[in-house]
Design a protein around this motif. Sequence first.
Motif, PDB file in Angstrom:
ATOM      1  N   ASN A  60      -7.583  -1.968   7.623  1.00 27.11           N
ATOM      2  CA  ASN A  60      -8.482  -1.272   6.698  1.00 27.11           C
ATOM      3  C   ASN A  60      -8.578  -1.982   5.351  1.00 27.11           C
ATOM      4  OD1 ASN A  60      -9.160   0.744   8.523  1.00 27.11           O
ATOM      5  ND2 ASN A  60      -7.531   2.113   7.856  1.00 27.11           N
ATOM      6  N   LEU A  61      -7.488  -2.591   4.923  1.00 21.54           N
ATOM      7  CA  LEU A  61      -7.516  -3.347   3.667  1.00 21.54           C
ATOM      8  C   LEU A  61      -8.409  -4.580   3.795  1.00 21.54           C
ATOM      9  CD1 LEU A  61      -3.768  -3.214   2.558  1.00 21.54           C
ATOM     10  CD2 LEU A  61      -5.692  -2.029   1.512  1.00 21.54           C
ATOM     11  N   GLN A 119       0.853  -1.188   0.000  1.00 21.48           N
ATOM     12  CA  GLN A 119       0.000   0.000   0.000  1.00 21.48           C
ATOM     13  C   GLN A 119       0.888   1.237   0.000  1.00 21.48           C
ATOM     14  OE1 GLN A 119      -3.116   0.077  -0.489  1.00 21.48           O
ATOM     15  NE2 GLN A 119      -3.661   2.186  -0.061  1.00 21.48           N
ATOM     16  N   TYR A 179       1.049   5.577  -0.570  1.00 19.49           N
ATOM     17  CA  TYR A 179       0.372   6.864  -0.651  1.00 19.49           C
ATOM     18  C   TYR A 179       1.389   7.861  -1.198  1.00 19.49           C
ATOM     19  CZ  TYR A 179      -2.940   4.528   2.456  1.00 19.49           C
ATOM     20  OH  TYR A 179      -3.831   3.636   3.016  1.00 19.49           O
ATOM     21  N   THR A 237     -10.070   0.661   2.161  1.00 18.25           N
ATOM     22  CA  THR A 237      -9.136   1.110   1.140  1.00 18.25           C
ATOM     23  C   THR A 237      -8.721  -0.102   0.329  1.00 18.25           C
ATOM     24  OG1 THR A 237      -7.064   2.312   0.751  1.00 18.25           O
ATOM     25  CG2 THR A 237      -7.098   0.808   2.609  1.00 18.25           C
ATOM     26  N   GLU A 238      -8.276   0.123  -0.906  1.00 19.50           N
ATOM     27  CA  GLU A 238      -7.848  -0.966  -1.779  1.00 19.50           C
ATOM     28  C   GLU A 238      -6.321  -0.998  -1.850  1.00 19.50           C
ATOM     29  OE1 GLU A 238      -9.501  -3.312  -3.598  1.00 19.50           O
ATOM     30  OE2 GLU A 238     -11.427  -2.745  -2.724  1.00 19.50           O
ATOM     31  N   THR A 269      -3.470   0.172   8.614  1.00 13.01           N
ATOM     32  CA  THR A 269      -3.630   0.110   7.159  1.00 13.01           C
ATOM     33  C   THR A 269      -4.009  -1.300   6.732  1.00 13.01           C
ATOM     34  OG1 THR A 269      -2.013   1.877   6.813  1.00 13.01           O
ATOM     35  CG2 THR A 269      -2.469   0.438   4.942  1.00 13.01           C
TER      36      THR A 269
END
Length: 332
Positions: free
Chosen positions: A48-49, A12, A14, A54-55, A45
């Motif tokens: 959340n995935l 992931q 950003y 989030t993807e 994170t």
Amino acid sequence: MTAAVSIAEVSQRYGNATALDRVSLDIEAGEFVVLLGPSGCGKTTLLNLIGGFTEPTAGRVLIGGRDMAGVPPKDRPTTTVFQDYALFPHMTLRDNVGFGLRMRGMDRAKRAAKADAMLALVGLEGRGDRRPHELSGGQRQRVALARALAVEPEVLLLDEPLGALDLKLRRQMQDELKAIQRRVGTTFVHVTHDQEEAMAIADRIVVMNAGRIEDLGPPREVYLHPKTLFTAGFMGEVNRIPVTGGRAPFGPVPVADGMLLIRPEAIGPTGSLHIGLCKVEETAFFGTHVRAHVAPLAAPDLRLVVHLPQSRMVEAGGVLDLGAESHVVLQE
């Protein structure tokens, strides 16, 4: 119902920042797994995935063998319990717990019965007509847990749910959380930065650092036999002693070159590894033990932290003959 979770080479990013770097992890159905690490390590994170908030930039998340790519949170077999509880203040506890069932079209009588059963499961039987403001922090957290379990998720995600509680209540809730998970059999994935909390509740601990998995295994294994220096330091106090050519600063040791790691509680008057005479520099009574800083007479510049029995009367300036019951050697 419960399901396994498989994280396959997930990354992931950003912008230029990497939150997760090729993380792979398999969680068995019905397992209680804790993601543990410092702030910014990637544990939330990863949670959340799994939840679909989030993807991933790369890799796959599978729940029950089904690829979750493009599946929104509402359509995943997961629910999430957050630290802030997120209860509706104008609703009764019964209506709060039954809210997800209402969104799924269950009729009022059935969802009220299910909500009452869930409140009983978390120790709040007969309190369905109360409002959130009438409860303590621990009780509100139980309501949030009951609401999450009411929709019968295959995987329950917990994002630092006990972080806002005081120490005594947090320990009580740790015991209750583990007992509830055993009763319902749902897969739990729990995020925390608290090492003691992780060891108290987890079947397996996943230690994370800088977007990667540093270590994983049962609490006892991760604590007593850490695979990395980061894990050894993050999982509690540890004495780090350099060893070169089979010698530590205080004398010869039966280990090769590397970093000798000894937990404070492993040091005492006996042990297979002899440290020798040590001067006590300062002490503090911690209730369960006496924490002392000592310096081996053979290596006065070396400082060791020792946990002695609470009944042991030691004072600064005294001399103790010490050894270690257990130790680990890792390479830097």
